[in-house]
Design an enzyme around this catalytic site. Sequence first.
Site, PDB file in Angstrom:
ATOM      1  N   ASP A 193       0.853  -1.188   0.000  1.00  0.00           N
ATOM      2  CA  ASP A 193       0.000   0.000   0.000  1.00  0.00           C
ATOM      3  C   ASP A 193       0.892   1.242   0.000  1.00  0.00           C
ATOM      4  O   ASP A 193       1.877   1.317   0.722  1.00  0.00           O
ATOM      5  CB  ASP A 193      -0.922  -0.003   1.222  1.00  0.00           C
ATOM      6  CG  ASP A 193      -2.072   0.976   1.068  1.00  0.00           C
ATOM      7  OD1 ASP A 193      -3.228   0.529   0.941  1.00  0.00           O
ATOM      8  OD2 ASP A 193      -1.820   2.205   1.056  1.00  0.00           O
TER       9      ASP A 193
ATOM     10  N   ASN B 150     -12.915  -3.073   2.585  1.00  0.00           N
ATOM     11  CA  ASN B 150     -13.845  -1.957   2.698  1.00  0.00           C
ATOM     12  C   ASN B 150     -14.829  -2.058   1.544  1.00  0.00           C
ATOM     13  O   ASN B 150     -14.425  -2.158   0.383  1.00  0.00           O
ATOM     14  CB  ASN B 150     -13.084  -0.627   2.631  1.00  0.00           C
ATOM     15  CG  ASN B 150     -12.154  -0.453   3.818  1.00  0.00           C
ATOM     16  OD1 ASN B 150     -12.491  -0.816   4.940  1.00  0.00           O
ATOM     17  ND2 ASN B 150     -10.971   0.096   3.576  1.00  0.00           N
TER      18      ASN B 150
ATOM     19  N   GLY C  33     -15.266   3.495   3.693  1.00  0.00           N
ATOM     20  CA  GLY C  33     -13.869   3.871   3.464  1.00  0.00           C
ATOM     21  C   GLY C  33     -13.288   3.367   2.165  1.00  0.00           C
ATOM     22  O   GLY C  33     -12.087   3.543   1.917  1.00  0.00           O
ATOM     23  N   GLN C  34     -14.105   2.721   1.314  1.00  0.00           N
ATOM     24  CA  GLN C  34     -13.563   2.255   0.039  1.00  0.00           C
ATOM     25  C   GLN C  34     -13.312   3.453  -0.873  1.00  0.00           C
ATOM     26  O   GLN C  34     -14.197   4.293  -1.076  1.00  0.00           O
ATOM     27  CB  GLN C  34     -14.523   1.268  -0.638  1.00  0.00           C
ATOM     28  CG  GLN C  34     -13.922   0.662  -1.912  1.00  0.00           C
ATOM     29  CD  GLN C  34     -14.790  -0.430  -2.547  1.00  0.00           C
ATOM     30  OE1 GLN C  34     -15.904  -0.702  -2.110  1.00  0.00           O
ATOM     31  NE2 GLN C  34     -14.266  -1.034  -3.587  1.00  0.00           N
TER      32      GLN C  34
ATOM     33  N   HIS D 298     -10.335  -5.306  -3.355  1.00  0.00           N
ATOM     34  CA  HIS D 298      -8.997  -5.579  -2.832  1.00  0.00           C
ATOM     35  C   HIS D 298      -9.092  -5.922  -1.357  1.00  0.00           C
ATOM     36  O   HIS D 298      -9.992  -5.464  -0.650  1.00  0.00           O
ATOM     37  CB  HIS D 298      -8.051  -4.392  -3.049  1.00  0.00           C
ATOM     38  CG  HIS D 298      -8.607  -3.094  -2.556  1.00  0.00           C
ATOM     39  ND1 HIS D 298      -9.530  -2.369  -3.276  1.00  0.00           N
ATOM     40  CD2 HIS D 298      -8.406  -2.402  -1.414  1.00  0.00           C
ATOM     41  CE1 HIS D 298      -9.859  -1.279  -2.599  1.00  0.00           C
ATOM     42  NE2 HIS D 298      -9.198  -1.282  -1.456  1.00  0.00           N
ATOM     43  N   LEU D 299      -8.141  -6.733  -0.903  1.00  0.00           N
ATOM     44  CA  LEU D 299      -8.045  -7.130   0.504  1.00  0.00           C
ATOM     45  C   LEU D 299      -6.827  -6.442   1.088  1.00  0.00           C
ATOM     46  O   LEU D 299      -5.746  -6.484   0.487  1.00  0.00           O
ATOM     47  CB  LEU D 299      -7.850  -8.646   0.626  1.00  0.00           C
ATOM     48  CG  LEU D 299      -9.011  -9.606   0.355  1.00  0.00           C
ATOM     49  CD1 LEU D 299      -9.536  -9.482  -1.067  1.00  0.00           C
ATOM     50  CD2 LEU D 299      -8.575 -11.038   0.620  1.00  0.00           C
ATOM     51  N   HIS D 300      -7.001  -5.814   2.233  1.00  0.00           N
ATOM     52  CA  HIS D 300      -5.854  -5.237   2.942  1.00  0.00           C
ATOM     53  C   HIS D 300      -5.306  -6.286   3.897  1.00  0.00           C
ATOM     54  O   HIS D 300      -6.056  -6.804   4.731  1.00  0.00           O
ATOM     55  CB  HIS D 300      -6.272  -4.042   3.791  1.00  0.00           C
ATOM     56  CG  HIS D 300      -6.841  -2.876   3.039  1.00  0.00           C
ATOM     57  ND1 HIS D 300      -6.144  -1.698   2.867  1.00  0.00           N
ATOM     58  CD2 HIS D 300      -8.029  -2.687   2.427  1.00  0.00           C
ATOM     59  CE1 HIS D 300      -6.899  -0.826   2.190  1.00  0.00           C
ATOM     60  NE2 HIS D 300      -8.052  -1.402   1.912  1.00  0.00           N
TER      61      HIS D 300
END
Length: 115
Positions: free
Chosen positions: A30, A86, A92-93, A99-101
């Site tokens: 990120d 998100n 918060g997207q 996507h996966l954090h």
Amino acid sequence: MSDTIFGKIVSGEIPSEFIYEDEHCIAINDVNPQAPVHVLVIPKRDIPRLVDAEMDDRDLLGHLLLAAGNVARQLGVDEAFRLIINNGSDAGQTVFHLHLHIIAGRKFAEGHMAG
Ligand code: AMP
């Protein structure tokens, strides 16, 4: 491929270092990390939000979880990490390509969802 920044990263239009890649997804660091390890697992297929996934995507969704585990192992954080998705701007997207954090490397508050 989606017109989002992640679609362009997946297609190679925007250069980015993939720390992991397989047939169905990539992982990148990120750009604005919230923890010592903050990685995004991004499917190559363009699904804007988790709720836009369909029954046909179930193998892909399972694959993303397995890939996240592999990436966590690769980074040596498989004993303690959080996985966050998100869904929607109010959650918060900001990039509308699923996507996966993977977040790790700091101690999370016990029993506190937002850590
Ligand atoms: P979300 O808020 O769940 O949509 O997450 C989007 C994430 O993408 C944020 O954590 C951003 O810091 C990150 N991000 C945005 N652009 C890039 C980029 N070019 N490379 C890596 N991460 C990015």
